[in-house]
Design a protein around this motif. Structure first.
Motif, short mmCIF file in Angstrom:
data_model
loop_
_atom_site.label_atom_id
_atom_site.label_comp_id
_atom_site.label_asym_id
_atom_site.label_seq_id
_atom_site.Cartn_x
_atom_site.Cartn_y
_atom_site.Cartn_z
N HIS A 67 46.04 43.40 41.39
CA HIS A 67 45.72 42.53 40.26
C HIS A 67 46.93 42.33 39.33
O HIS A 67 47.12 43.09 38.38
CB HIS A 67 44.55 43.16 39.47
N ASP A 158 39.92 34.78 38.38
CA ASP A 158 40.26 35.70 37.30
C ASP A 158 40.87 35.02 36.08
O ASP A 158 41.63 34.06 36.20
CB ASP A 158 41.21 36.80 37.77
N GLY A 159 40.53 35.58 34.94
CA GLY A 159 40.82 34.95 33.67
C GLY A 159 39.53 34.32 33.19
O GLY A 159 39.21 34.34 32.00
N HIS A 185 35.94 38.14 37.51
CA HIS A 185 36.21 38.57 36.13
C HIS A 185 34.87 38.61 35.38
O HIS A 185 34.36 37.58 34.97
CB HIS A 185 37.18 37.57 35.49
N HIS A 238 39.10 45.39 36.51
CA HIS A 238 39.22 45.95 35.14
C HIS A 238 37.90 46.37 34.49
O HIS A 238 37.51 45.86 33.45
CB HIS A 238 40.00 45.02 34.21
N ASP A 311 46.55 44.64 36.04
CA ASP A 311 46.25 43.38 35.34
C ASP A 311 47.48 42.94 34.53
O ASP A 311 47.36 42.42 33.42
CB ASP A 311 45.01 43.54 34.44
ZN LIG Z 1 40.37 39.45 34.62
#
Ligand SMILES: [Zn+2]
Length: 429
Positions: A67, A158-159, A185, A238, A311
């Motif tokens: 990640h 992701d995000g 995410h 995460h 991350d």
């Molecule tokens: Zn994320």
């Protein structure tokens, strides 16, 4: 930090070889010839061999991060595949997976090929993660099969979360046919609302908008249930709350195909760090309470958490110099990862290196379908050399990323990366 080509024959002498796959640790020498493992044990090296003295040091698999955000294409002022590679080498990482939330996002076979072609010239192994939906808009699935053919190793928006459960279900069904994990995410944007830090005592005290733990754990629960329904593999990135850890533990017990990662910053800091209003601590999901942090540490020792992932999210100083409300989410983390995790686990739990090294090596490789037996003869030398007890202070000189947004600057650490060997090169720190 200096990177150079490995000599034809390299002898790693007097080190402790820690094998995270077999769970063993013993004093051995390693001969590397033409960038590949030649023999391990007490081999006789030719006179021409260059010797790297590893006395007092640990030699283990090169770290693998599933990640990272290298910002290419689109924000090369923050990071590129080349500068991100330098940050990775400084952190002992030989292999990383880049998230697709670039500009434009990696949502087509062509964009995946752009990364794999550029990655061929980088000093580490870089694998693209493809977007789940076109434009990361959360609606229309990407051409996943064609993207896998170009080298996509997993799928994620992701995000941003995949908010629509029906879209997430279909994505899981396709991904399971392709035998690739979906990484979602997990953050319910409606529940998060304007939240910029953990909702609780600290957010009240600081007068900043809170983000409830439920914004994460509800979606983690949903994703696990959808994965169970489709028989697909879901990977939870995460993880930050104790409720999410509980959901993952229960799902594993019930045989669901779920894996989870935790970041060094969620293990190391809690929401009290925000008392300084330092925007380097602003991250999504946010730093949580001390009770959450302790549960994450426990998740490592109990086996609930599979991977440690950074991350790594570079941002410019100009952006991070905004007010806490306006600054972007995210922090860099590759250079500080091993030292931060080693420090916390040693200080708080007296956890040995052998007990968590798999989370940086074997487990992430297994998740992505990479080779996990790196000490086998004939395998490319993809190794990291460490001083697990060395104490040092992390400062701006320790950073090789194009961005400097680290919350760890000034921290005293136990454990240091000394060298990273990969792709025929050796980097000595
Ligand atoms: Zn994320």
């Amino acid at each position: 930090m200096k990177t150079r080509k490995m000599p034809k024959v390299l002898l790693l002498k007097n080190g402790t070889v820690l094998d995270p796959l077999k769970g063993t640790s013993s004093k051995k020498d390693i001969i590397i010839e033409n960038g590949k493992i030649k023999s391990i044990g007490k081999p006789k090296a030719p006179k021409s061999a260059e010797v790297l003295d590893c006395t007092g040091k640990v030699i283990t698999h090169g770290f693998c991060d599933v990640h990272v955000h290298f910002r290419e294409p689109g924000r090369e002022d923050k990071e590129t595949l080349a500068t991100g590679s330098r940050a990775a080498l400084a952190g002992g990482f030989t292999r990383v997976c880049v998230m697709p939330n670039t500009n434009p996002p990696l949502d087509s076979p062509e964009s995946i090929r752009f990364i794999t072609e550029k990655a061929a010239d980088c000093p580490i192994h870089i694998h693209p993660i493809g977007a789940v939906t076109k434009g990361q808009k959360g609606m229309e699935l990407t051409e996943m099969a064609a993207m896998v053919r170009e080298g996509a190793v997993a799928f994620s928006d992701d995000g941003l979360p995949i908010a629509n459960a029906a879209v997430m279900r279909r994505a899981l069904e396709y991904a399971s046919m392709l035998k690739k994990p979906i990484i979602n995410h997990a953050e319910d944007l409606d529940l998060r609302d304007d939240g910029i830090m953990n909702e609780g005592e600290m957010s009240l005290k600081l007068g900043l908008d809170g983000n409830t733990f439920l914004a994460e754990s509800m979606m983690v629960f949903r994703d696990i249930e959808l994965a169970r329904l489709s028989g697909a593999a879901v990977h939870i990135p995460h993880v930050s709350t104790k409720e999410s850890v509980t959901h993952v533990a229960a799902a594993k017990k019930n045989g669901a195909s779920v894996t989870a990662e935790v970041t060094p910053h969620h293990l190391y800091f809690n929401d009290e760090a925000l008392v300084s209003y330092n925007t380097h601590f602003k991250v999504a999901p946010p730093l949580r309470s001390e009770a959450d942090r302790k549960t994450l540490v426990k998740g490592i020792t109990s086996g609930t958490i599979d991977c440690i992932a950074t991350d790594h999210a570079p941002h410019t100083i100009e952006e991070k110099e905004a007010t806490f409300t306006n600054a972007p989410f995210g922090m860099i983390g590759l250079e500080s990862c091993f030292a931060a995790v080693n420090t916390i686990l040693k200080k708080e739990k007296n956890v040995s290196l052998l007990d968590f090294i798999a989370l940086l090596t074997v487990n992430p490789r297994k998740l992505m379908g990479f080779d996990t037996d790196l000490f086998q003869e004939g395998t490319e030398a993809e190794l990291t050399i460490l001083s697990p007890d060395e104490t040092w202070v992390f400062d701006e000189d320790s950073i090789y990323s194009r961005s400097l947004n680290s919350p760890f600057t000034g921290e005293s650490f136990i454990g240091k990366v000394n060298a990273t060997l990969v792709r025929g090169n050796m980097t000595v720190l």
